[in-house]
Design an enzyme around this catalytic site. Sequence first.
Site, PDB file in Angstrom:
ATOM      1  N   ARG A  24       0.508  -1.586   0.469  1.00 36.01           N
ATOM      2  CA  ARG A  24      -0.324   0.095  -0.207  1.00 36.01           C
ATOM      3  C   ARG A  24       1.252   0.866  -0.013  1.00 36.01           C
ATOM      4  NH1 ARG A  24      -1.929  -3.596   4.141  1.00 36.01           N
ATOM      5  NH2 ARG A  24      -4.406  -3.845   3.698  1.00 36.01           N
ATOM      6  N   LYS A  36      -3.078  -2.260   8.246  1.00 39.81           N
ATOM      7  CA  LYS A  36      -4.085  -1.444   8.306  1.00 39.81           C
ATOM      8  C   LYS A  36      -3.794  -2.872   9.879  1.00 39.81           C
ATOM      9  CE  LYS A  36      -6.504  -1.287   4.265  1.00 39.81           C
ATOM     10  NZ  LYS A  36      -8.042  -0.815   3.217  1.00 39.81           N
ATOM     11  N   HIS A  78      -1.970   2.639  -6.077  1.00 39.17           N
ATOM     12  CA  HIS A  78      -2.576   0.980  -5.786  1.00 39.17           C
ATOM     13  C   HIS A  78      -3.339   0.073  -7.019  1.00 39.17           C
ATOM     14  CE1 HIS A  78      -4.340  -0.453  -1.727  1.00 39.17           C
ATOM     15  NE2 HIS A  78      -5.311  -0.960  -2.438  1.00 39.17           N
ATOM     16  N   ARG A  80      -0.221  -2.028  -6.873  1.00 37.86           N
ATOM     17  CA  ARG A  80      -0.770  -3.134  -5.891  1.00 37.86           C
ATOM     18  C   ARG A  80      -1.452  -4.022  -6.425  1.00 37.86           C
ATOM     19  NH1 ARG A  80      -0.941  -4.561  -0.287  1.00 37.86           N
ATOM     20  NH2 ARG A  80      -3.434  -5.304   0.465  1.00 37.86           N
ATOM     21  N   HIS A 138      -3.405  -8.938   3.499  1.00 35.18           N
ATOM     22  CA  HIS A 138      -5.473  -9.453   4.046  1.00 35.18           C
ATOM     23  C   HIS A 138      -5.822  -9.721   5.026  1.00 35.18           C
ATOM     24  CE1 HIS A 138      -6.766  -7.734  -0.669  1.00 35.18           C
ATOM     25  NE2 HIS A 138      -5.975  -7.514   0.004  1.00 35.18           N
ATOM     26  N   TYR A 194      -9.374 -11.127  -6.653  1.00 36.21           N
ATOM     27  CA  TYR A 194      -8.075 -11.104  -8.162  1.00 36.21           C
ATOM     28  C   TYR A 194      -8.652 -12.891  -8.515  1.00 36.21           C
ATOM     29  CZ  TYR A 194      -6.326  -7.330  -5.844  1.00 36.21           C
ATOM     30  OH  TYR A 194      -5.888  -6.209  -5.140  1.00 36.21           O
TER      31      TYR A 194
END
Length: 302
Positions: free
Chosen positions: A150, A175, A244, A247, A270, A279
């Site tokens: 990110r 995150k 992004h 990424r 994630h 994806y």
Amino acid sequence: MAEGLPPGFEAQIAAYLDYLRAQRRASAHTLSNYRRDLNRLVELAGGRGPETVTTAQIRGFAGRLHAGGLAPRSVARALSAWRGFFRWRVRQHGAALNPVEGIRPPKAARPLPKSLGPDAVGALLDAPVENDLDVRDRAMFELLYSSGLRLAELLALDLDARLDLAAGEATVTGKRGKTRIVPIGRAALEALAAWLPLRATLVAADEPALFVTRTGTRLSQGAVRSRLDRWVLRHGGGTHVHPHMLRHSFASHVLQSSGDLRAVQEMLGHASIQSTQVYTHLDFQHLAKVYDQAHPRAKKRS
């Protein structure tokens, strides 16, 4: 019939629209949308009055709209109009039930992330540099793509033990403060090796940031976006590329080659596999299992 309500479905809808126009000052556009969606409800009710409509029937009506090809957002809008109508009957006229409360619309399909093909990424990142800041920019863009970072993770990197260039890996904080170790591919390591001597000539005293401005301080996210826009304008063939997207391209290309969803989930950081499954629309080639084999810019030169 609740007190003060006119008889008939159509008459009650007309009274509700008058209420929206006079009391809520709804626009003509809003009223037109509500009228269309409420007319759908009348048709679906098939002659039954609004006082007879149940929650189960509303759920069935929404299902019929969706099955008939109405987009999830349009079904959600219809449910919102119906909910408002029945809420008006309850609040303004003492009707006993709002059968739409608690009914959720069908989920809209998640938009697929936009990514570049391997050849497009290669052409973008292999473009010639013209000055010291271009050397820095290439190192940033290579690292975004090489490691699936990110933008905030990239800019938080410091030149310290968490960045192990000898091992070809970095520890990043994502995150919710979750840390993970990401691999750094061969092309990104080469770009960093070209940038670090130049960084030493720019960096301000006591500034630990890996990537710095021309005045030696840590870069901002806006500055990176601006530099990528500039780079793409010069080398990208007119395609809009944002950080992004690099990424997304990383995830798509590794997943295409390896088919290893769990590995990609870990590299992206994630928390849920569902975030990575977006994806899986790609056709997997099942060529390899691990990053060094899968990532197009991590492969060893022969």
